[in-house]
Design a protein around this motif. Sequence first.
Motif, PDB file in Angstrom:
ATOM      1  N   UNK A  77       4.503   6.951   6.282  1.00 35.20           N
ATOM      2  CA  UNK A  77       4.552   5.854   7.257  1.00 35.20           C
ATOM      3  C   UNK A  77       3.163   5.247   7.408  1.00 35.20           C
ATOM      4  N   UNK A  78       3.096   3.915   7.435  1.00 29.48           N
ATOM      5  CA  UNK A  78       1.851   3.186   7.652  1.00 29.48           C
ATOM      6  C   UNK A  78       2.053   2.192   8.786  1.00 29.48           C
ATOM      7  N   UNK A  79       1.012   2.050   9.606  1.00 32.61           N
ATOM      8  CA  UNK A  79       1.104   1.104  10.725  1.00 32.61           C
ATOM      9  C   UNK A  79      -0.239   0.418  10.923  1.00 32.61           C
TER      10      UNK A  79
ATOM     11  N   UNK B 267       4.548  -2.366  10.218  1.00 34.37           N
ATOM     12  CA  UNK B 267       4.968  -0.971  10.139  1.00 34.37           C
ATOM     13  C   UNK B 267       5.878  -0.771   8.925  1.00 34.37           C
ATOM     14  N   UNK B 268       5.624   0.301   8.171  1.00 34.36           N
ATOM     15  CA  UNK B 268       6.459   0.654   7.027  1.00 34.36           C
ATOM     16  C   UNK B 268       6.696   2.155   7.025  1.00 34.36           C
TER      17      UNK B 268
ATOM     18  N   UNK C  68      -3.245   3.008  10.140  1.00 32.63           N
ATOM     19  CA  UNK C  68      -3.037   4.449  10.217  1.00 32.63           C
ATOM     20  C   UNK C  68      -1.904   4.852   9.276  1.00 32.63           C
ATOM     21  N   UNK C  69      -1.963   6.085   8.815  1.00 38.66           N
ATOM     22  CA  UNK C  69      -0.928   6.603   7.930  1.00 38.66           C
ATOM     23  C   UNK C  69      -0.521   8.003   8.392  1.00 38.66           C
TER      24      UNK C  69
ATOM     25  N   UNK D 208       0.834  -1.204   0.000  1.00 31.65           N
ATOM     26  CA  UNK D 208       0.000   0.000   0.000  1.00 31.65           C
ATOM     27  C   UNK D 208       0.867   1.251   0.000  1.00 31.65           C
ATOM     28  N   UNK D 209       1.919   1.274   0.810  1.00 35.95           N
ATOM     29  CA  UNK D 209       2.780   2.453   0.872  1.00 35.95           C
ATOM     30  C   UNK D 209       3.470   2.698  -0.462  1.00 35.95           C
TER      31      UNK D 209
END
Length: 250
Positions: free
Chosen positions: A227-229, A201-202, A238-239, A180-181
């Motif tokens: 950032x995505x978690x 997490x990314x 969340x982003x 997705x990121x």
Amino acid sequence: MVNKLLVQVTVCTLLFVFILNTFEKEAKVTNEFDLNKMNEVVIKHNGKITEWSIFAREELSNIDTQQLEEIYSHLKSQFPQFLWTKDINSDRINITGTVSDQSLHYVENLQIVANLNEKNIIHGFILYEIKGSKWNKNVQHVIKVKLDDISSNIFHKTTVFFSCLKGEFGDKIDGVIAKKSKEMVNDFKGKIIEKLEEKDFTSLTVQSPYFSYEMQTENGSFNVQIALRENGIDEKTTFVIGTPIITIEY
């Protein structure tokens, strides 16, 4: 994971302070509509914004207490709608002005933080922040007027405005947040400069043609971070997106 996340947030905060101190004199103006482009990408991915912020800072150095009072008087006269407080002790001055708009869901803060040495010479900074929970055309218009006003009445050097969006996707992305990121990076027509990828997490540091102010790493220049978690508690992802860096805790 919690400890790692705290480390990541701490590192980001320290990096932000370092960058502001290091690059302030070389800063170019970036505009508030960075948030618009970020919002377009969020909408494309069916995301919901929960927080946005714009942040700027300018150094104060080698001025005395009388000059500081003149700056304070100027700010009060230019921004009488702010509620002002002043806290002074033997070696530190903290002046804060705050105003909010309940209809548009934002808060503004103006702050002077300064340290006094034995000769009453001041070293510190002026800080401006505006943040809210809604981003729409009405807010955009108000922000443009405000930032023009802030730029002409507060900051006397060329100033960078750090923009940031935080939000969530309605559903958990089932362990593919890295994918997705990278889709979001493609929407920014970006190139990944640095990345950190874990199971839930990314974090990506990216160079995009859509944003003007760039910073340097050993791997190249960049101007946006993503950032995505995944949140195992409420099954949401969340982003956070920031230009040129993320300034909201995540």
